[in-house]
Design a protein around this motif. Sequence first.
Motif, PDB file in Angstrom:
ATOM      1  N   ASP A 103       0.817  -1.215   0.000  1.00 27.76           N
ATOM      2  CA  ASP A 103       0.000   0.000   0.000  1.00 27.76           C
ATOM      3  C   ASP A 103       0.851   1.266   0.000  1.00 27.76           C
ATOM      4  O   ASP A 103       0.351   2.349   0.263  1.00 27.76           O
ATOM      5  N   GLY A 104       2.125   1.118  -0.266  1.00 25.29           N
ATOM      6  CA  GLY A 104       3.004   2.278  -0.339  1.00 25.29           C
ATOM      7  C   GLY A 104       3.262   2.938   0.999  1.00 25.29           C
ATOM      8  O   GLY A 104       3.569   4.120   1.060  1.00 25.29           O
ATOM      9  N   GLY A 105       3.119   2.212   2.097  1.00 26.39           N
ATOM     10  CA  GLY A 105       3.395   2.758   3.423  1.00 26.39           C
ATOM     11  C   GLY A 105       2.204   3.389   4.109  1.00 26.39           C
ATOM     12  O   GLY A 105       2.325   3.925   5.209  1.00 26.39           O
ATOM     13  N   ARG A 106       1.036   3.329   3.471  1.00 30.50           N
ATOM     14  CA  ARG A 106      -0.144   3.956   4.088  1.00 30.50           C
ATOM     15  C   ARG A 106      -0.599   3.240   5.351  1.00 30.50           C
ATOM     16  O   ARG A 106      -1.327   3.803   6.153  1.00 30.50           O
ATOM     17  N   SER A 107      -0.187   1.988   5.552  1.00 32.51           N
ATOM     18  CA  SER A 107      -0.607   1.251   6.747  1.00 32.51           C
ATOM     19  C   SER A 107       0.277   1.552   7.953  1.00 32.51           C
ATOM     20  O   SER A 107       0.037   1.039   9.033  1.00 32.51           O
ATOM     21  N   LEU A 108       1.273   2.385   7.774  1.00 34.26           N
ATOM     22  CA  LEU A 108       2.191   2.701   8.866  1.00 34.26           C
ATOM     23  C   LEU A 108       1.466   3.341  10.050  1.00 34.26           C
ATOM     24  O   LEU A 108       1.792   3.063  11.197  1.00 34.26           O
ATOM     25  N   TRP A 109       0.445   4.158   9.793  1.00 37.93           N
ATOM     26  CA  TRP A 109      -0.286   4.794  10.897  1.00 37.93           C
ATOM     27  C   TRP A 109      -0.962   3.755  11.781  1.00 37.93           C
ATOM     28  O   TRP A 109      -1.097   3.948  12.981  1.00 37.93           O
ATOM     29  N   ARG A 110      -1.407   2.627  11.188  1.00 40.68           N
ATOM     30  CA  ARG A 110      -2.022   1.572  11.993  1.00 40.68           C
ATOM     31  C   ARG A 110      -1.011   0.965  12.953  1.00 40.68           C
ATOM     32  O   ARG A 110      -1.329   0.644  14.096  1.00 40.68           O
ATOM     33  N   LEU A 111       0.219   0.773  12.476  1.00 40.62           N
ATOM     34  CA  LEU A 111       1.270   0.222  13.340  1.00 40.62           C
ATOM     35  C   LEU A 111       1.576   1.171  14.488  1.00 40.62           C
ATOM     36  O   LEU A 111       1.731   0.740  15.626  1.00 40.62           O
ATOM     37  N   VAL A 112       1.650   2.452  14.184  1.00 35.39           N
ATOM     38  CA  VAL A 112       1.918   3.450  15.225  1.00 35.39           C
ATOM     39  C   VAL A 112       0.790   3.433  16.254  1.00 35.39           C
ATOM     40  O   VAL A 112       1.040   3.481  17.464  1.00 35.39           O
ATOM     41  N   LEU A 113      -0.441   3.310  15.789  1.00 32.62           N
ATOM     42  CA  LEU A 113      -1.589   3.268  16.697  1.00 32.62           C
ATOM     43  C   LEU A 113      -1.543   2.033  17.606  1.00 32.62           C
ATOM     44  O   LEU A 113      -1.737   2.137  18.818  1.00 32.62           O
ATOM     45  N   VAL A 114      -1.253   0.867  17.040  1.00 28.33           N
ATOM     46  CA  VAL A 114      -1.211  -0.360  17.831  1.00 28.33           C
ATOM     47  C   VAL A 114      -0.087  -0.301  18.862  1.00 28.33           C
ATOM     48  O   VAL A 114      -0.287  -0.627  20.035  1.00 28.33           O
ATOM     49  N   VAL A 115       1.108   0.115  18.438  1.00 28.78           N
ATOM     50  CA  VAL A 115       2.232   0.221  19.375  1.00 28.78           C
ATOM     51  C   VAL A 115       1.918   1.261  20.452  1.00 28.78           C
ATOM     52  O   VAL A 115       2.189   1.048  21.634  1.00 28.78           O
ATOM     53  N   GLY A 116       1.315   2.364  20.052  1.00 23.45           N
ATOM     54  CA  GLY A 116       0.946   3.400  21.014  1.00 23.45           C
ATOM     55  C   GLY A 116      -0.059   2.910  22.043  1.00 23.45           C
ATOM     56  O   GLY A 116       0.082   3.179  23.240  1.00 23.45           O
ATOM     57  N   LEU A 117      -1.076   2.177  21.595  1.00 26.08           N
ATOM     58  CA  LEU A 117      -2.057   1.631  22.537  1.00 26.08           C
ATOM     59  C   LEU A 117      -1.424   0.604  23.463  1.00 26.08           C
ATOM     60  O   LEU A 117      -1.738   0.566  24.657  1.00 26.08           O
ATOM     61  N   GLY A 118      -0.540  -0.217  22.927  1.00 31.01           N
ATOM     62  CA  GLY A 118       0.166  -1.184  23.772  1.00 31.01           C
ATOM     63  C   GLY A 118       0.991  -0.486  24.838  1.00 31.01           C
ATOM     64  O   GLY A 118       0.988  -0.895  26.007  1.00 31.01           O
ATOM     65  N   CYS A 119       1.693   0.570  24.453  1.00 35.21           N
ATOM     66  CA  CYS A 119       2.488   1.341  25.424  1.00 35.21           C
ATOM     67  C   CYS A 119       1.588   2.012  26.461  1.00 35.21           C
ATOM     68  O   CYS A 119       1.913   2.031  27.651  1.00 35.21           O
ATOM     69  N   LEU A 120       0.461   2.541  26.013  1.00 36.02           N
ATOM     70  CA  LEU A 120      -0.462   3.216  26.927  1.00 36.02           C
ATOM     71  C   LEU A 120      -1.011   2.244  27.968  1.00 36.02           C
ATOM     72  O   LEU A 120      -0.951   2.521  29.176  1.00 36.02           O
ATOM     73  N   PHE A 121      -1.534   1.094  27.525  1.00 36.55           N
ATOM     74  CA  PHE A 121      -2.072   0.109  28.460  1.00 36.55           C
ATOM     75  C   PHE A 121      -0.988  -0.387  29.413  1.00 36.55           C
ATOM     76  O   PHE A 121      -1.209  -0.485  30.621  1.00 36.55           O
ATOM     77  N   THR A 122       0.184  -0.701  28.866  1.00 39.68           N
ATOM     78  CA  THR A 122       1.272  -1.210  29.707  1.00 39.68           C
ATOM     79  C   THR A 122       1.734  -0.150  30.698  1.00 39.68           C
ATOM     80  O   THR A 122       1.896  -0.423  31.891  1.00 39.68           O
ATOM     81  N   GLY A 123       1.931   1.061  30.198  1.00 39.63           N
ATOM     82  CA  GLY A 123       2.408   2.145  31.057  1.00 39.63           C
ATOM     83  C   GLY A 123       1.437   2.487  32.173  1.00 39.63           C
ATOM     84  O   GLY A 123       1.838   2.645  33.332  1.00 39.63           O
ATOM     85  N   LEU A 124       0.152   2.608  31.839  1.00 42.76           N
ATOM     86  CA  LEU A 124      -0.839   2.919  32.875  1.00 42.76           C
ATOM     87  C   LEU A 124      -0.959   1.801  33.901  1.00 42.76           C
ATOM     88  O   LEU A 124      -1.115   2.060  35.090  1.00 42.76           O
ATOM     89  N   SER A 125      -0.871   0.560  33.438  1.00 41.56           N
ATOM     90  CA  SER A 125      -0.935  -0.572  34.371  1.00 41.56           C
ATOM     91  C   SER A 125       0.260  -0.574  35.318  1.00 41.56           C
ATOM     92  O   SER A 125       0.116  -0.767  36.529  1.00 41.56           O
ATOM     93  N   LEU A 126       1.442  -0.370  34.766  1.00 34.86           N
ATOM     94  CA  LEU A 126       2.650  -0.324  35.614  1.00 34.86           C
ATOM     95  C   LEU A 126       2.612   0.848  36.575  1.00 34.86           C
ATOM     96  O   LEU A 126       2.973   0.720  37.747  1.00 34.86           O
ATOM     97  N   TRP A 127       2.149   1.995  36.098  1.00 36.21           N
ATOM     98  CA  TRP A 127       2.040   3.179  36.949  1.00 36.21           C
ATOM     99  C   TRP A 127       1.076   2.908  38.113  1.00 36.21           C
ATOM    100  O   TRP A 127       1.356   3.263  39.262  1.00 36.21           O
ATOM    101  N   ASP A 128      -0.044   2.261  37.801  1.00 42.85           N
ATOM    102  CA  ASP A 128      -1.004   1.952  38.857  1.00 42.85           C
ATOM    103  C   ASP A 128      -0.430   0.957  39.867  1.00 42.85           C
ATOM    104  O   ASP A 128      -0.656   1.096  41.068  1.00 42.85           O
ATOM    105  N   MET A 129       0.321  -0.005  39.391  1.00 42.55           N
ATOM    106  CA  MET A 129       0.927  -1.000  40.276  1.00 42.55           C
ATOM    107  C   MET A 129       1.978  -0.362  41.203  1.00 42.55           C
ATOM    108  O   MET A 129       2.073  -0.682  42.384  1.00 42.55           O
ATOM    109  N   VAL A 130       2.766   0.554  40.643  1.00 42.28           N
ATOM    110  CA  VAL A 130       3.844   1.190  41.425  1.00 42.28           C
ATOM    111  C   VAL A 130       3.277   2.210  42.404  1.00 42.28           C
ATOM    112  O   VAL A 130       3.791   2.356  43.514  1.00 42.28           O
ATOM    113  N   SER A 131       2.215   2.890  42.032  1.00 46.13           N
ATOM    114  CA  SER A 131       1.696   3.967  42.890  1.00 46.13           C
ATOM    115  C   SER A 131       0.829   3.444  44.032  1.00 46.13           C
ATOM    116  O   SER A 131       0.352   4.234  44.844  1.00 46.13           O
ATOM    117  N   ARG A 132       0.609   2.168  44.106  1.00 49.96           N
ATOM    118  CA  ARG A 132      -0.219   1.619  45.212  1.00 49.96           C
ATOM    119  C   ARG A 132       0.560   1.563  46.498  1.00 49.96           C
ATOM    120  O   ARG A 132       1.649   1.354  46.681  1.00 49.96           O
TER     121      ARG A 132
END
Length: 128
Positions: A99-128
Amino acid sequence: MGVTVFLLIGLAVLAYGLYEAQLHYRLRRHGIRVMGIVARHESSSGGGPSLRLVVQFVDEQGQVHEARNREPERMTLRIGGQAPVVYLPGAPRTARIDDGGRSLWRLVLVVGLGCLFTGLSLWDMVSR
């Protein structure tokens, strides 16, 4: 318990996104590009006018394979039309419709969501 589930979901989504990003990079860098023929359209789940393209292509060994686009498209190529395909040498199962690189935004979105879920979970675990 809930935080652990979110952590596991985040890690799984992050791992999938990183795998797909690495494959995307390898396809761009080392992939073999060929022209395939649109064999058919498959209806995507959920109904509606979205279709998935199924493209047949011939690999470097002369074998015929099929590649499907990952995301449904509203505007599709006609059956019998040409579509670019890219795959890794010796691994036609890695084929993607180019697709000429047009799917790159989907990869950024998936990696970003993975980082967000992981980061928020770790933050919640550490702040308890």
